[in-house]
Design a protein around this motif. Structure first.
Motif, PDB file in Angstrom:
ATOM      1  N   ASP A  69       0.829  -1.204   0.000  1.00 50.93           N
ATOM      2  CA  ASP A  69       0.000   0.000   0.000  1.00 50.93           C
ATOM      3  C   ASP A  69       0.868   1.260   0.000  1.00 50.93           C
ATOM      4  O   ASP A  69       0.621   2.206  -0.759  1.00 50.93           O
ATOM      5  N   ASP A  70       1.896   1.286   0.839  1.00 53.61           N
ATOM      6  CA  ASP A  70       2.766   2.456   0.892  1.00 53.61           C
ATOM      7  C   ASP A  70       3.625   2.574  -0.369  1.00 53.61           C
ATOM      8  O   ASP A  70       3.953   3.689  -0.799  1.00 53.61           O
TER       9      ASP A  70
ATOM     10  N   LYS B 294       1.290   4.278  -2.837  1.00 52.05           N
ATOM     11  CA  LYS B 294       1.086   5.693  -2.503  1.00 52.05           C
ATOM     12  C   LYS B 294       2.328   6.514  -2.832  1.00 52.05           C
ATOM     13  O   LYS B 294       2.229   7.610  -3.398  1.00 52.05           O
TER      14      LYS B 294
END
Length: 326
Positions: free
Chosen positions: A80-81, A84
Motif C-alpha cells: 500500500d505504501d 502511494k
C-alpha cells in the motif's frame, strides 16, 4: 565477551581492520579489489547479501563496513505504501521534471529521462513513515550511532531509455575527485554515510537496477578515469522486488544503470548521516509547519531538530551544557 549490537566494543574489530587496510587505499587495481574482498569477506559466498531479520544488526554492520558494502532488506515497505509513494513521485516528476540531478555529466541530451523529486518529507505522510521504519532505525543506528540524522530523502525515476550514471560515491564523500578538499588521512574505518534505496518497482538488470562494486568501500576514494571497465566487469546489481530496501555504505562505488525496458524504474533514496555531518538537504527549512507539528520524536531526530548545534552561543542560556557531568 558478548557485545550489544552497535556498541563500541562490537565495532572495534571492524574499525581496526579497515584502518589497517585504508592506509593502503592509494594502491588500485582489479586484483587488489578481489584480494582485499577475499580477506575481509569470508562469511558468505552468496552473490546478493540479504538480511531479513532485525536481530542481526552486528552482522549487517560487518557486511557494510568490510564485506560487500550493501545488503538487501526484503519486504521493508508495504504494498500500500509503495503504491502511494510511487503515485506521488510520478505526479511531481511529470509536473516538475527539470530538477537538479547528479552524476550525469555528458548525458545532457537525455538528462530528463532521469527525474528527481526532492524534499519528499514535504510531499506526503507516506514518506514520513518510510524514513523512520523500525527496521531502518535499528540498522542505521547500529551503523552510524543512535543519534544519526537524515541528510536527504528524494526519488529517482528513470524512464525508458534513461542513460544511467557514472560510477560514484555518495555525500559527503561525493566530491573526493578533489582530494585536497578533504582531511589528511581520511579513511573508511568509520562511516559518515548510510544510504537506503526503497524499491518502488521491481529492480532488474533490464530496467537499470543499481550497480555496485563489492568491497570498494574500503578504498575511500572516487573512481578514477579509466576504471569504468573494471567497475562494469565486476559489479553486482541491486535487484529486488517492489517494497524491498537496499542498505549500503555510500563509499562503495555504485551507479544507476541504463533503463533498457519499456517501463519506468523508480526508487526512494534516503541518505542518513552521523549527527555531526551537515545534511545535504535543509530539512528544517524544507517542510511545512504541519509536518513539524505531527513529527514523532524519531522524525524530529532525523530532521536535526533534537541536535542543538550549530547555535549562537553568545545568546545561549548561561550554565554548563556539555560534559559527562551536567
Amino acid at each position: 565477551m558478548h557485545a550489544k549490537a552497535g556498541s563500541i566494543v562490537a565495532r572495534r574489530p571492524v574499525q581496526a581492520l579497515l584502518l589497517r587496510r585504508a592506509q593502503n587505499h592509494s594502491v588500485t587495481g582489479d586484483g587488489l579489489l578481489h584480494r582485499r574482498y577475499a580477506r575481509c569477506h569470508s562469511t558468505s559466498s552468496e552473490s546478493r547479501c540479504t538480511h531479513s531479520s532485525s536481530n542481526n544488526s552486528s552482522s549487517l554492520v560487518q557486511e557494510l563496513m568490510c564485506g560487500k558494502g550493501y545488503s538487501v532488506l526484503p519486504g521493508l515497505v508495504s504494498a500500500d505504501d509503495v503504491q502511494k509513494a510511487k503515485s506521488i513521485i510520478v505526479e511531481h516528476s511529470e509536473s516538475h521534471s527539470d530538477k537538479v540531478t547528479h552524476f550525469q555529466g555528458g548525458q545532457e541530451s537525455r538528462r530528463l529521462l532521469q527525474r528527481r523529486v526532492w524534499n519528499l518529507l514535504n510531499k506526503g505522510e507516506v514518506f514520513e513513515r518510510i524514513v523512520q521504519l523500525p527496521r531502518l532505525m535499528e540498522a542505521v543506528g547500529a551503523f552510524l550511532g543512535d543519534q544519526f540524522c537524515m541528510g536527504s530523502v528524494a526519488a529517482n525515476r528513470i524512464l525508458p531509455g534513461g542513460p544511467g550514471q557514472e560510477p560514484h560515491i555518495d555525500y559527503p564523500y561525493w566530491d573526493m575527485h578533489k582530494p585536497s578538499s578533504f582531511p589528511n588521512n581520511i579513511n573508511a574505518s568509520f562511516p559518515l554515510n548510510c544510504q537506503v534505496t526503497i524499491l518502488l518497482d521491481e529492480f532488474t538488470p533490464q530496467n537499470g537496477a543499481t550497480a555496485i562494486l563489492p568491497g570498494s568501500q574500503v578504498w575511500c576514494r572516487y573512481p578514477q578515469e579509466g576504471e569504468e571497465k573494471m567497475f562494469f566487469d565486476k559489479c553486482e546489481r541491486m535487484v529486488g522486488k517492489a517494497g524491498d530496501g537496499v542498505i549500503f555504505f555510500g563509499l562503495a562505488w555504485h551507479c544507476a544503470m541504463p533503463n533498457h525496458s519499456s517501463r519506468d524504474r523508480t526508487g526512494v533514496l534516503i541518505q542518513y548521516l552521523p549527527k555531526f555531518v551537515k545534511p545535504m538537504e535543509d530539512q528544517r527549512a524544507g517542510v511545512s509547519q504541519r509536518v513539524l507539528e505531527r513529527a514523532t520524536p524519531e522524525l524530529k531526530q532525523l530532521m536535526g531538530l533534537t541536535y542543538p548545534y550549530p547555535q549562537v552561543l553568545d545568546e545561549a542560556a548561561a550554565g554548563n551544557t556539555e560534559g559527562r557531568q551536567l
